[in-house]
Design an enzyme around this catalytic site. Sequence first.
Site, PDB file in Angstrom:
ATOM      1  N   GLY A  39      46.377 134.691 -13.668  1.00  0.00           N
ATOM      2  CA  GLY A  39      45.651 134.527 -12.418  1.00  0.00           C
ATOM      3  C   GLY A  39      44.881 135.783 -12.058  1.00  0.00           C
ATOM      4  O   GLY A  39      45.126 136.859 -12.618  1.00  0.00           O
ATOM      5  N   GLN A  44      40.782 141.851  -6.545  1.00  0.00           N
ATOM      6  CA  GLN A  44      41.057 142.637  -7.754  1.00  0.00           C
ATOM      7  C   GLN A  44      39.781 143.053  -8.477  1.00  0.00           C
ATOM      8  O   GLN A  44      39.808 143.969  -9.298  1.00  0.00           O
ATOM      9  CB  GLN A  44      41.949 141.839  -8.719  1.00  0.00           C
ATOM     10  CG  GLN A  44      43.322 141.568  -8.146  1.00  0.00           C
ATOM     11  CD  GLN A  44      44.208 140.897  -9.177  1.00  0.00           C
ATOM     12  OE1 GLN A  44      44.221 139.680  -9.264  1.00  0.00           O
ATOM     13  NE2 GLN A  44      44.914 141.687  -9.969  1.00  0.00           N
ATOM     14  N   CYS A  99      50.699 142.366 -13.085  1.00  0.00           N
ATOM     15  CA  CYS A  99      49.460 142.259 -12.318  1.00  0.00           C
ATOM     16  C   CYS A  99      48.405 143.139 -12.961  1.00  0.00           C
ATOM     17  O   CYS A  99      48.700 144.292 -13.307  1.00  0.00           O
ATOM     18  CB  CYS A  99      49.719 142.693 -10.874  1.00  0.00           C
ATOM     19  SG  CYS A  99      48.275 142.580  -9.815  1.00  0.00           S
ATOM     20  N   LEU A 100      47.199 142.621 -13.107  1.00  0.00           N
ATOM     21  CA  LEU A 100      46.116 143.401 -13.719  1.00  0.00           C
ATOM     22  C   LEU A 100      45.763 144.627 -12.872  1.00  0.00           C
ATOM     23  O   LEU A 100      45.166 145.569 -13.372  1.00  0.00           O
ATOM     24  CB  LEU A 100      44.876 142.530 -13.924  1.00  0.00           C
ATOM     25  CG  LEU A 100      45.076 141.294 -14.815  1.00  0.00           C
ATOM     26  CD1 LEU A 100      43.773 140.525 -14.975  1.00  0.00           C
ATOM     27  CD2 LEU A 100      45.630 141.691 -16.175  1.00  0.00           C
ATOM     28  N   HIS A 141      51.607 134.785  -5.821  1.00  0.00           N
ATOM     29  CA  HIS A 141      51.186 136.132  -6.217  1.00  0.00           C
ATOM     30  C   HIS A 141      49.691 136.333  -5.932  1.00  0.00           C
ATOM     31  O   HIS A 141      49.300 137.335  -5.328  1.00  0.00           O
ATOM     32  CB  HIS A 141      51.515 136.350  -7.704  1.00  0.00           C
ATOM     33  CG  HIS A 141      51.028 137.647  -8.268  1.00  0.00           C
ATOM     34  ND1 HIS A 141      51.878 138.613  -8.762  1.00  0.00           N
ATOM     35  CD2 HIS A 141      49.764 138.152  -8.418  1.00  0.00           C
ATOM     36  CE1 HIS A 141      51.162 139.651  -9.177  1.00  0.00           C
ATOM     37  NE2 HIS A 141      49.874 139.398  -9.001  1.00  0.00           N
ATOM     38  N   GLU A 142      48.870 135.368  -6.364  1.00  0.00           N
ATOM     39  CA  GLU A 142      47.416 135.514  -6.199  1.00  0.00           C
ATOM     40  C   GLU A 142      47.024 135.469  -4.719  1.00  0.00           C
ATOM     41  O   GLU A 142      46.169 136.236  -4.277  1.00  0.00           O
ATOM     42  CB  GLU A 142      46.656 134.447  -6.992  1.00  0.00           C
ATOM     43  CG  GLU A 142      46.838 134.510  -8.510  1.00  0.00           C
ATOM     44  CD  GLU A 142      46.714 135.907  -9.094  1.00  0.00           C
ATOM     45  OE1 GLU A 142      45.922 136.718  -8.576  1.00  0.00           O
ATOM     46  OE2 GLU A 142      47.432 136.208 -10.061  1.00  0.00           O
ATOM     47  N   HIS A 145      47.353 138.652  -2.781  1.00  0.00           N
ATOM     48  CA  HIS A 145      46.239 139.601  -2.927  1.00  0.00           C
ATOM     49  C   HIS A 145      45.229 139.439  -1.784  1.00  0.00           C
ATOM     50  O   HIS A 145      44.577 140.409  -1.386  1.00  0.00           O
ATOM     51  CB  HIS A 145      45.505 139.367  -4.256  1.00  0.00           C
ATOM     52  CG  HIS A 145      46.165 140.011  -5.441  1.00  0.00           C
ATOM     53  ND1 HIS A 145      46.304 141.380  -5.562  1.00  0.00           N
ATOM     54  CD2 HIS A 145      46.689 139.479  -6.572  1.00  0.00           C
ATOM     55  CE1 HIS A 145      46.897 141.653  -6.731  1.00  0.00           C
ATOM     56  NE2 HIS A 145      47.151 140.520  -7.352  1.00  0.00           N
TER      57      HIS A 145
HETATM   58 NI    NI Z   1      48.033 140.411  -9.233  1.00  0.00          NI
END
Ligand code: NI
Length: 175
Positions: A39, A44, A99-100, A141-142, A145
């Site tokens: 995701g 991000q 997480c990226l 999670h997404e 953000h």
């Molecule tokens: Ni993330």
Amino acid sequence: MGHPVLGQRAEPITDLQDPELRRLVEDMVETMIDANGAGLAAPQVHEAIRLVIFQAPTGRSDPGLAQAEAYDHIAPLTVLVNPVIEFLGPETEGGWEGCLSVPGLRGWVERAAHIRYRGQGLDGTTIERTAKGFHARVVQHECDHLDGILYPQRMTDMTKLIFESETKHWLEQNE
Ligand code: NI
């Protein structure tokens, strides 16, 4: 982690026709796939707007689940605009997350086990689904953000924040 956009509340999207939005989604999909992620949220890539993409492939669902239940665990590549999450019950489930925006690390996070989410697709249609398992986790999670929350802020046991390279070792020591 530490970029100001990642810590702020993202703004609702009002114009789905904006060609910039389409370009952004294309870039995000490419970035997510390149990074082998499940995701990605617009903050991000430093866009403070309420947009997430995610997928919950079959390969990630738990084997041995009943068909109807297993369906809840998978989702195709989904673009969700202005998402809203509702928790369906008090039950939580722990799982490892990455997480990226927090590269190289994994952390153990408790999340609601069963959710319903709603939002719009890029074509303006309403998307509404219930989700469990990995599917429920990636959506939570997404969407975090979009409220400026990274997964370490959801952690209650910081001994379970580890380097990705130590995951295998850690699991061997602790199982
Ligand atoms: Ni993330």
